[in-house]
Enzyme design. Sequence first.
Site, PDB file in Angstrom:
ATOM      1  CD1 TRP A 114     -10.916   1.800  -8.210  1.00  9.18           C
ATOM      2  CD2 TRP A 114      -9.509   0.304  -9.110  1.00  9.18           C
ATOM      3  NE1 TRP A 114     -10.811   0.743  -7.340  1.00  9.18           N
ATOM      4  CE2 TRP A 114      -9.954  -0.182  -7.855  1.00  9.18           C
ATOM      5  CE3 TRP A 114      -8.615  -0.457  -9.858  1.00  9.18           C
ATOM      6  CZ2 TRP A 114      -9.537  -1.415  -7.347  1.00  9.18           C
ATOM      7  CZ3 TRP A 114      -8.194  -1.672  -9.340  1.00  9.18           C
ATOM      8  CH2 TRP A 114      -8.658  -2.143  -8.101  1.00  9.18           C
ATOM      9  CG  ASN A 121     -13.010  -0.534  -4.922  1.00 12.95           C
ATOM     10  OD1 ASN A 121     -12.733   0.598  -5.301  1.00 12.95           O
ATOM     11  ND2 ASN A 121     -13.172  -0.827  -3.637  1.00 12.95           N
ATOM     12  CG  ASP A 122     -15.863  -2.772  -2.115  1.00 15.37           C
ATOM     13  OD1 ASP A 122     -15.837  -2.675  -0.877  1.00 15.37           O
ATOM     14  OD2 ASP A 122     -14.950  -3.264  -2.777  1.00 15.37           O
ATOM     15  CD  GLN A 133     -16.051   2.385  -2.070  1.00 13.79           C
ATOM     16  OE1 GLN A 133     -15.002   2.468  -1.452  1.00 13.79           O
ATOM     17  NE2 GLN A 133     -17.085   3.192  -1.817  1.00 13.79           N
ATOM     18  CD1 TRP A 185      -9.613   1.173  -3.926  1.00  8.89           C
ATOM     19  CD2 TRP A 185      -7.769   1.883  -2.885  1.00  8.89           C
ATOM     20  NE1 TRP A 185      -9.962   1.525  -2.648  1.00  8.89           N
ATOM     21  CE2 TRP A 185      -8.846   1.978  -1.981  1.00  8.89           C
ATOM     22  CE3 TRP A 185      -6.500   2.280  -2.452  1.00  8.89           C
ATOM     23  CZ2 TRP A 185      -8.713   2.442  -0.673  1.00  8.89           C
ATOM     24  CZ3 TRP A 185      -6.359   2.746  -1.138  1.00  8.89           C
ATOM     25  CH2 TRP A 185      -7.460   2.821  -0.278  1.00  8.89           C
ATOM     26  CD1 TRP A 215     -13.205   4.286   0.994  1.00 10.71           C
ATOM     27  CD2 TRP A 215     -12.546   3.318   2.891  1.00 10.71           C
ATOM     28  NE1 TRP A 215     -11.845   4.435   1.092  1.00 10.71           N
ATOM     29  CE2 TRP A 215     -11.405   3.850   2.247  1.00 10.71           C
ATOM     30  CE3 TRP A 215     -12.360   2.657   4.105  1.00 10.71           C
ATOM     31  CZ2 TRP A 215     -10.112   3.735   2.765  1.00 10.71           C
ATOM     32  CZ3 TRP A 215     -11.080   2.548   4.619  1.00 10.71           C
ATOM     33  CH2 TRP A 215      -9.964   3.084   3.955  1.00 10.71           C
ATOM     34  CB  THR A 216     -18.115  -0.433   1.065  1.00  8.52           C
ATOM     35  OG1 THR A 216     -17.284  -0.565  -0.087  1.00  8.52           O
ATOM     36  CG2 THR A 216     -19.279  -1.391   0.946  1.00  8.52           C
TER      37      THR A 216
END
Lengths: 182, 655
Positions: B135, B137-138, B154, B162, B197-198
């Site tokens: 997976w 993401n951002d 991410q 996630w 995180w981001t």
Amino acid sequence: MTTNFKPLTLCLCLQAIFLIISIPTTHSRTTFLAKDEKLSLIQNTCKKTPNYNICLQSLKANSASSVSDVTGLAQIMVKVMKAKANDGLNKIHQLQKLGNGARKALNSCGDKYRAILVADIPQAIEALEKGDPKFAEDGANDAANEATYCENEFNGKSPLTKQNNAMHDVSAVTAAMVRQLL
Amino acid sequence: MDRTNNSNHDVPFTYVSLPIGPHEDEALVESRGKWKARPVVFCGLLVLVSLVAFNGYKGSNGNITTLTSNEDLKQKTIHSHKWKPVSRGVSAGVSEKSNRLFTKSNNIGGMLFPWNNTMLAWQRTAFHFQPEENWMNDPNGPLYYKGWYHFFYQYNPNGAFWGDIVWGHAVSRDLIHWIHLPLAMVADEWYDQNGVWTGSATILPNGDIIMLYTGATDALVQVQNLAYPADLSDPLLIDWIKYPKNPVLVPPPEIEVYDFRDPTTAWLTSQGKWRISIGSKMNKTGIALVYDTKDFKTFERIEGILRAVPKTGMWECVDFFPVSTKLDIGLDTSARGDDVKYVMKVSLDDDRHDYYALGTYDENGVDFVPDDTNKDVGTGLRYDYGVFYASKTFYDQSKERRVLWSWIGESDSEDADVAKGWASLMGIPRTIVFDKKTGSNLLQWPVEEVERLRMKRCKFHNEKVMPGSVVLLNIGSASQLDIEAEFNIDKKDIEKIKQTNEEYNCETSGGAANRGALGPFGLLVLADEGLSEYTPIYFYVVKGSNGNLKTSFCSDQSRSSLATDVDKSIFGSTVPVLEGEKLSLRILVDHSIVESFAQGGRTCVTSRVYPTTAIYENAQLFLFNNATEATVTASLNVWHMNSAFINDKQVKLKS
């Protein structure tokens, strides 16, 4: 005038402790609610879901009375989702052992329920715990969809209708509850 | 989850050899060898005919007009194909009676068989950034340094969903050919134990690189942390150091501990301090907090907020940057001046869309004011009307451009993601400039480097497409394409139709099957010859009550797949078309992602498409015109696109 300070000091100490305990901390996830406040929290939260009764039953059966915020209630719902997913998978295994018909559909349903257990539920648990609830909403929505897809595999003659409905309904309630956190 | 100190060594990754220079890709051999001109291949259809339970859309009479590129000098075979609206037709070999199993609705009945590996394998893209598995993401901390583009993201090393988030890392010379590197940061400190995180990068004038990112602490509080490269002489920036006194920012008292994330790139104030913004919310009002710092270690909360907009909810991934109103170049994040406007962008947690607003910025008052308060941050324009979230820009100083990255999630089921072993893509990076012609929006366009993947070109010039017709473009297999097209509606047709009060909305329109006088018309991508699956990308023009034309641009997934477990929304928006402009579009097709751009990037739509039949050599490209009155003339260039070999296991990094 002599006064006995000991009971007075004790009294003041107890008052101070009482005050400290009852100040709600803005940084805390849980605040202390009175019993009827908790009940109305559950009722208000469940009203905003597509199935009030299922919501209420699920929460009551799982000691929701110890929980004081919507995040906590949603975490309970995810536990209920997990139980329903296990029910579904167990039933599928039973039917597969009996070996009569619908083999492809049962296999496909097995994949879907495993995906719920392996991906959707862990994602939802982590998202709620760590404070990024949109991923919990996605997980719950997907779980509801997987149950629907499984049911559709049988074209009207599903041996899993009870389990699929339960999975779908509990997941839909969970998704709606998580939406309240966004 | 337990986290060992060696966790970053347990994760498998692919190494790639260091290329010699920026143009080594020109020596690459064509990947799949199918791009020679050849007749249409029918063998795949035999397999399909044997699968019983397919529904399909098909004209009951006649055939499809086939067009071959003007450059190939082949004969046109002229048949006519009548477009049949909504009711599902019959696929070859299946009689009408068996269709009683399926209802009219798109999402019930249909395919009864699960995804097979062939169908799933096709979904992986050829030239979009994605890790080998699991997976993503951002996008995080994109930057350009010592000749390399760096991209962080991410990443879940443990599954196609996630969770367990860490920072992946990759580098490229050209934003297109990527080399995967070891994970840049993992969750090995108390202040990011529950999530790395981001975050965003700031490059200081002296060449230092600052990375600010959000950590979810062991107590589940969202904090901001500082990290920097261990060795600035390493152009690959492989190792990163976390500042020992992290976190550098904790949530202020009036903000919830789980509403404080995604710090921006910093910009210089006129006082010589660095300023950042962090999105949050108060009740349902989205807000952007502001902090100043001199050293990125201690921060000063600035009174006030950059912007607040009621009812928008939590603001994630705030981005704030200047654009030039005069020049078609990007600006450094700290740029200032008379010919400068500001863009404020947010990702809305509530609806998973990215919104931006153009406006002015007052440094002293710490105020961003949109030019049009009816199109405020979170209520107005979107970068992209499809699947597109958590986007982030960076200033590429080597080419003086501002480049936009975005996370493109999946629109299929988790079951399919687990089966195929991966989830999510990045869009092709886009340049962003101010639209000087309209003055009220940005223009986004795929970075020019993607054009280096173009191989054989098929050109079609002034093809007339009558109302209610479909034209097969004989270009061969159509899973990896770059298409540029222009459309013209016959003026006579526009003049003769009546004015209407119709308000067209792509999302509720019912898609390309619903006919209007002047639309829909455009292209069908990822379509099989039998049209059992197709994805229309189209324009729909309405002649309004004052005689003015209003144009919408849409991507219609409602008939994109026979599978029932994929999203079938219709995405899109209106697009400004100025006097004298032709309708123009560009489409990048790369297996399960389609990115469409109208009017030079004024309106953009990204979608995820998962066909079961229109794959491999069965994926075709059609022109179509489903309008009732308008005859449309189309000119297009269609290029087959090479692979970027991003996840090629053959390539190894020499240490």
